[in-house]
Design a protein around this motif. Structure first.
Motif, PDB file in Angstrom:
ATOM      1  N   UNK A  21       0.847  -1.221   0.000  1.00 46.42           N
ATOM      2  CA  UNK A  21       0.000   0.000   0.000  1.00 46.42           C
ATOM      3  C   UNK A  21       0.870   1.254   0.000  1.00 46.42           C
ATOM      4  N   UNK A  22       1.955   1.205   0.777  1.00 42.26           N
ATOM      5  CA  UNK A  22       2.868   2.359   0.797  1.00 42.26           C
ATOM      6  C   UNK A  22       3.517   2.554  -0.561  1.00 42.26           C
ATOM      7  N   UNK A  23       3.837   1.450  -1.191  1.00 40.53           N
ATOM      8  CA  UNK A  23       4.441   1.539  -2.528  1.00 40.53           C
ATOM      9  C   UNK A  23       3.452   2.151  -3.516  1.00 40.53           C
ATOM     10  N   UNK A  24       2.175   1.731  -3.400  1.00 41.48           N
ATOM     11  CA  UNK A  24       1.164   2.320  -4.272  1.00 41.48           C
ATOM     12  C   UNK A  24       1.021   3.824  -4.011  1.00 41.48           C
ATOM     13  N   UNK A  25       1.101   4.210  -2.728  1.00 40.08           N
ATOM     14  CA  UNK A  25       1.009   5.650  -2.388  1.00 40.08           C
ATOM     15  C   UNK A  25       2.166   6.415  -3.023  1.00 40.08           C
ATOM     16  N   UNK A  26       3.346   5.812  -3.011  1.00 37.73           N
ATOM     17  CA  UNK A  26       4.490   6.447  -3.643  1.00 37.73           C
ATOM     18  C   UNK A  26       4.236   6.600  -5.142  1.00 37.73           C
ATOM     19  N   UNK A  35      -3.005  12.300   6.035  1.00 39.01           N
ATOM     20  CA  UNK A  35      -3.434  13.157   7.146  1.00 39.01           C
ATOM     21  C   UNK A  35      -4.473  12.408   7.960  1.00 39.01           C
ATOM     22  N   UNK A  36      -4.356  12.639   9.293  1.00 39.03           N
ATOM     23  CA  UNK A  36      -5.345  12.082  10.225  1.00 39.03           C
ATOM     24  C   UNK A  36      -5.730  13.193  11.179  1.00 39.03           C
ATOM     25  N   UNK A  37      -6.946  13.649  11.179  1.00 41.62           N
ATOM     26  CA  UNK A  37      -7.391  14.757  12.063  1.00 41.62           C
ATOM     27  C   UNK A  37      -6.720  16.046  11.762  1.00 41.62           C
ATOM     28  N   UNK A  38      -6.369  16.255  10.539  1.00 40.73           N
ATOM     29  CA  UNK A  38      -5.780  17.521  10.124  1.00 40.73           C
ATOM     30  C   UNK A  38      -4.312  17.625  10.424  1.00 40.73           C
ATOM     31  N   UNK A  39      -3.743  16.614  11.096  1.00 39.74           N
ATOM     32  CA  UNK A  39      -2.310  16.632  11.389  1.00 39.74           C
ATOM     33  C   UNK A  39      -1.557  15.963  10.254  1.00 39.74           C
ATOM     34  N   UNK A  40      -0.370  16.494   9.988  1.00 44.43           N
ATOM     35  CA  UNK A  40       0.485  15.913   8.931  1.00 44.43           C
ATOM     36  C   UNK A  40       1.087  14.601   9.437  1.00 44.43           C
ATOM     37  N   UNK A  41       1.136  13.626   8.573  1.00 46.11           N
ATOM     38  CA  UNK A  41       1.733  12.303   8.889  1.00 46.11           C
ATOM     39  C   UNK A  41       2.951  12.129   8.004  1.00 46.11           C
ATOM     40  N   UNK A  42       3.984  11.714   8.664  1.00 45.96           N
ATOM     41  CA  UNK A  42       5.223  11.515   7.907  1.00 45.96           C
ATOM     42  C   UNK A  42       5.069  10.243   7.087  1.00 45.96           C
ATOM     43  N   UNK A  43       5.332  10.240   5.848  1.00 49.33           N
ATOM     44  CA  UNK A  43       5.200   9.078   4.956  1.00 49.33           C
ATOM     45  C   UNK A  43       6.360   8.112   5.079  1.00 49.33           C
ATOM     46  N   UNK A  44       6.345   7.026   4.199  1.00 54.74           N
ATOM     47  CA  UNK A  44       7.361   5.943   4.226  1.00 54.74           C
ATOM     48  C   UNK A  44       8.214   6.069   2.983  1.00 54.74           C
ATOM     49  N   UNK A 113      -5.350  11.391  -4.725  1.00 57.35           N
ATOM     50  CA  UNK A 113      -4.222  10.439  -4.671  1.00 57.35           C
ATOM     51  C   UNK A 113      -4.419   9.403  -3.562  1.00 57.35           C
ATOM     52  N   UNK A 114      -4.779   9.945  -2.374  1.00 62.91           N
ATOM     53  CA  UNK A 114      -4.944   9.018  -1.228  1.00 62.91           C
ATOM     54  C   UNK A 114      -6.089   8.053  -1.505  1.00 62.91           C
ATOM     55  N   UNK A 115      -7.189   8.589  -2.014  1.00 65.13           N
ATOM     56  CA  UNK A 115      -8.337   7.723  -2.299  1.00 65.13           C
ATOM     57  C   UNK A 115      -7.980   6.652  -3.326  1.00 65.13           C
ATOM     58  N   UNK A 116      -7.222   7.067  -4.318  1.00 62.33           N
ATOM     59  CA  UNK A 116      -6.834   6.083  -5.347  1.00 62.33           C
ATOM     60  C   UNK A 116      -5.878   5.036  -4.765  1.00 62.33           C
ATOM     61  N   UNK A 117      -4.976   5.509  -3.909  1.00 56.00           N
ATOM     62  CA  UNK A 117      -4.029   4.568  -3.298  1.00 56.00           C
ATOM     63  C   UNK A 117      -4.767   3.561  -2.432  1.00 56.00           C
ATOM     64  N   UNK A 118      -5.716   4.075  -1.636  1.00 46.28           N
ATOM     65  CA  UNK A 118      -6.485   3.150  -0.770  1.00 46.28           C
ATOM     66  C   UNK A 118      -7.316   2.197  -1.618  1.00 46.28           C
ATOM     67  N   UNK A 119      -7.925   2.741  -2.689  1.00 50.75           N
ATOM     68  CA  UNK A 119      -8.738   1.898  -3.564  1.00 50.75           C
ATOM     69  C   UNK A 119      -7.880   0.827  -4.223  1.00 50.75           C
ATOM     70  N   UNK A 120      -6.692   1.222  -4.682  1.00 52.33           N
ATOM     71  CA  UNK A 120      -5.810   0.252  -5.340  1.00 52.33           C
ATOM     72  C   UNK A 120      -5.368  -0.824  -4.356  1.00 52.33           C
ATOM     73  N   UNK A 121      -5.029  -0.402  -3.117  1.00 52.81           N
ATOM     74  CA  UNK A 121      -4.608  -1.396  -2.099  1.00 52.81           C
ATOM     75  C   UNK A 121      -5.754  -2.320  -1.753  1.00 52.81           C
TER      76      UNK A 121
END
Length: 805
Positions: A21-26, A35-44, A113-121
């Protein structure tokens, strides 16, 4: 190994999906905008994603025989499906996401992008799960199918019968090992051949007919012949059918052994039938109602019935009426018992059977039982033992007759007994004809049936000379053994006058034997045996028995006659001897008297007395010889007469020595006694004992050289006194010792020897007293004669007169 999904593999797969899933996000450019609750999340980072994916793949491949990896590498349809669709399941969602993102960008859409990544995963995860589940299911069904196929193959290979599979054209597509072994081919050699290649040419048309029936859906079981690889033919039983897929299946069984057994059974049945048909014994089968169902040739010959005359009739017709109920009951009891075989009439010996002509005969029978298809069959094996019983009776007659015909002066009684033994079992009538010494004949008759004895006596007890007796003028009177098997009534009728014909008919003779009584080439008579049994005439074996008995009878007659002749000669001799002895005593007494008177005349004339003494000794010697002859005659006829009373044993010896002292001194011999002081009295005749000592001491004087010694002694023993006389003479040779007590026997001739009666008379006197006498000697060592006399049992002094042989 266990192929189920394990908990550790779930974590490994989850880690791998996270990295994917992380690879797909990349790939979709959403790695830095989680993002979760408006806070930035550091990616992989991409490197971390690759490392994580490689680590998860490595963990899954560490145990390739288990779980997801096992399904992936499986050779089954599930593994094949998983390997084919797994790349598409991983790449297709990513490509789809990239395409959608590019389209969204072109349309001016943002934040997809996020929606597509989640959908692809999600699509990738769903696809992988469906693939794995499908792979597992396919593998399980594949394994079950392979297991079923293996079991079918094992059954196919392990079947004891041959299994042949062919297409509709008859070409073999498969065959099991049993079929290969059966025909001697390998599977490779059989597959591709046709059925027509393995059957005889004449069966091909039959194969076409069978194929037509099989195409109609029938299952056909029939016998065929198949050709082996070596060219030989094998009989088989084939169960054939057309399978649903159009193949031709044949279950082939080797029936060569069965055929061999069936052939052996048919041969055995044929042989049994042949044996039964030619057997001399009767074999009779009965049903449960005791009716005859089988009657072989032997039964026809024994009972004189034809098979057609007895089949279906009761077994009773073959038995006398008096025994039918007994045997019917025995057969019924046997049929209801658990026995399979037993003797018929067991415990009662042979049964009595009945021929068609109502003639009874002895038989031995056994009955057996067999159940066939629920029906009980009884079979009786019966043997006519008429010949056997007759042979037994003949041998029994022979043994008993020979035991009766022992050497005896009363041969007439023995011959009468032989006639009685003959008519007990061996003959119906027996005649013993004896030719007397004067040529006259005498006959003894015996009949088994007393009612016919008169006829036998009338015909055979004809008095008179041999030439007047009919039996010596016919074939039965031949000097050779004669056997007549048939036509005897006609022959006998021709030899008798008319007034005796009715006696011949009363005897009803069917066969006869005439055995001559011959001894030393002289005809002494004949034994004639008549049989009234038509079923069993006399044969050569019977003639041999009769001849043997006749030979023994002739020997008995001859010996008895010789014995009588000898007794008459002895009696005549004894009579002459007694007369001569009596007549000689008178002149001897006259000579002795004159010899006593002559000395007076001789003294008056001065002549010598020596001739007178010689005359006196000669007279005494002649008188002694006469007395010895008379004693021997009396001993061998009626026995010596002795007068017994109590006699002192010591005094007897002393008196005997005193009586012989003068002759011993004249022969320059030392005569002495050895007698203990205490000796009991003996129960004896004193004069006879002195006669024994006189004979024994006299013999010792004769055979002892001058200067020798003679000793007479006695010894007390329990119940008797042992006397003896020993000398130092020339002795007796060992081969002569057994004969010294025989009459008129002498070991050697001497100038002073007698006629050989002294020791015989001594033995007779001792044995008349109940004692024994014997001698011990060796050449050159002298001889000792010993004898015993019982001690006195009576002390009354009374005497007893007895005669002892």
């Amino acid at each position: 190994p266990d192929s189920r999904l394990r908990p550790s593999e779930v974590l490994i797969v989850a880690g791998g999906l996270t990295g994917f899933a992380a690879l797909l996000a990349q790939l979709l450019g959403a790695g830095e905008r989680y993002r979760v609750g408006g806070e930035s999340v550091i990616g992989m980072a991409a490197t971390t994603v690759l490392a994580m994916l490689l680590l998860c793949v490595g963990l899954l491949l560490e145990r390739p025989g288990m779980g997801v990896t096992q399904a992936l590498v499986s050779s089954g349809p599930g593994g094949f499906l998983l390997r084919r669709l797994l790349p598409a399941a991983l790449v297709t969602p990513a490509i789809l996401g990239i395409v959608v993102k590019q389209a969204s960008t072109a349309l001016g859409l943002s934040d997809v992008s996020i929606a597509l990544a989640i959908l692809a995963a999600g699509l990738t995860l769903a696809g992988l799960i469906m693939l794995v589940i499908t792979a597992f299911s396919l593998n399980r069904w594949h394994e079950a199918l392979e297991t079923a196929l293996r079991r079918t193959e094992e059954l196919f290979e392990q079947a004891s019968d041959g299994v042949f599979i062919a297409d509709l054209d008859g070409r073999y597509t498969d065959v099991n090992s049993a079929g290969c072994r059966m025909l001697g081919y390998s599977r490779k050699e059989l597959v591709g051949r046709t059925i027509m290649d393995l059957i005889p040419a004449e069966d091909i048309s039959r194969l076409e007919d069978s194929r037509a029936l099989l195409l109609q859906g029938d299952v056909q079981v029939s016998e065929w012949t198949m050709r082996r690889k070596d060219g030989s033919y094998l009989p088989v039983e084939v169960s054939a059918k057309i399978l649903a897929d159009g193949r031709w299946q044949g279950m082939v069984r080797d029936v060569s052994e069965r055929k061999r057994l069936e052939g052996a059974l048919r041969f055995s049945e044929a042989k049994s039938t042949g044996i039964l048909s030619v057997s001399l014994d009767a074999f009779i089968s009965l049903d449960e109602g005791q009716r005859i169902t089988m009657f072989n040739d032997g039964a026809e010959k024994i009972f004189h019935y034809l098979r057609s005359e007895v089949l279906g009739r009761p077994f009773d017709i073959l038995l006398p009426e008096r025994s039918r109920d007994t045997h019917r009951r025995q057969i019924a009891q046997f049929a209801a018992s658990n026995e399979t075989a037993r003797r018929l009439g067991e415990g009662a010996g042979a049964i009595v059977a009945l021929r068609k002509e109502s003639e009874e005969f002895p038989a031995e029978a056994a009955i057996s039982k067999l159940e066939v298809d629920g029906a009980r069959i009884l079979t009786i094996a019966l043997r006519d033992v008429t010949e056997q019983r007759h042979a037994e009776m003949a041998q029994r007659f022979r043994a008993e007759a020979l035991s009766v015909l022992t050497p005896t002066p009363d041969y007439e009684h023995a011959l009468n007994k032989v006639a009685e033994l003959a008519v007990r079992e061996f003959a119906d009538h027996c005649v013993v004809c004896i030719i007397e010494e004067d040529g006259a004949t005498r006959s003894t008759t015996a009949s088994r049936d007393p009612a016919r004895a008169w006829a036998c006596e009338m015909l055979f007890s004809t008095p008179g000379h041999q030439s007047d007796l009919w039996i010596f003028n016919t074939v039965l009177g031949s000097s050779q053994p004669t056997l007549l098997k048939e036509a005897l009534p006609e022959l006998m009728s021709a030899t008798f006058n008319k007034k005796h014909l009715w006696a011949v008919r009363a005897l009803v003779p069917k066969s006869a034997i005439a055995a001559p009584l011959v001894s030393r080439n002289k005809l002494l008579g004949r034994i004639i045996l008549l049989s009234a049994a038509a079923a069993r005439p006399y044969g050569p074996d019977d003639l041999a028995v009769a001849v043997e008995v006749a030979e023994r009878a002739a020997l008995s007659i001859d010996n008895a006659r010789l014995y009588r002749s000898a007794r008459r000669a002895i009696e005549a001799r004894d009579d002459v001897l007694a007369i001569v002895a009596h007549d000689l005593r008178s002149p001897l007494n006259t000579i002795l008297l004159q010899a006593h008177l002559l000395p007076q005349a001789a003294g008056a004339t001065g002549q010598s007395r020596e001739p007178l003494e010689v005359i006196a000794r000669a007279v005494k010697r002649m008188s002694s010889l006469i007395n010895d002859l008379l004693d021997v005659t009396q001993l061998e006829s009626s026995g010596l007469s002795i007068e017994r009373y109590n006699v002192p044993a010591r005094q007897i010896i002393l008196d005997a020595i005193e009586a012989q002292r003068v002759p011993a001194s004249a022969a320059s011999l030392d005569l002495r006694s050895e007698v203990p002081d205490e000796l009991s009295t003996v129960w004896a005749d004193r004069d006879r004992l002195l006669q024994v000592f006189e004979n024994l001491i006299g013999n010792a004087i004769k055979f002892t050289k001058p200067g020798g010694q003679i000793v007479a002694g006695a010894l007390q023993r329990p119940g008797d006194v042992l006397f003896w006389v020993s000398d130092t003479g020339t002795g007796i040779a060992p081969d002569a010792l057994p004969h010294i007590f025989d009459r008129f026997w002498q070991e050697r001739k001497t100038r002073r020897s007698g006629v050989g009666l002294g020791l015989r008379i001594a033995k007779g006197i001792v044995e008349a007293h109940g004692g024994q006498i014997w001698a011990n000697s060796a050449p050159g060592l002298g001889a000792t004669f010993s004898f015993t006399i019982p001690v006195s049992l009576k002390q009354t002094g009374t005497t007893e007169n007895i005669s002892a042989a």
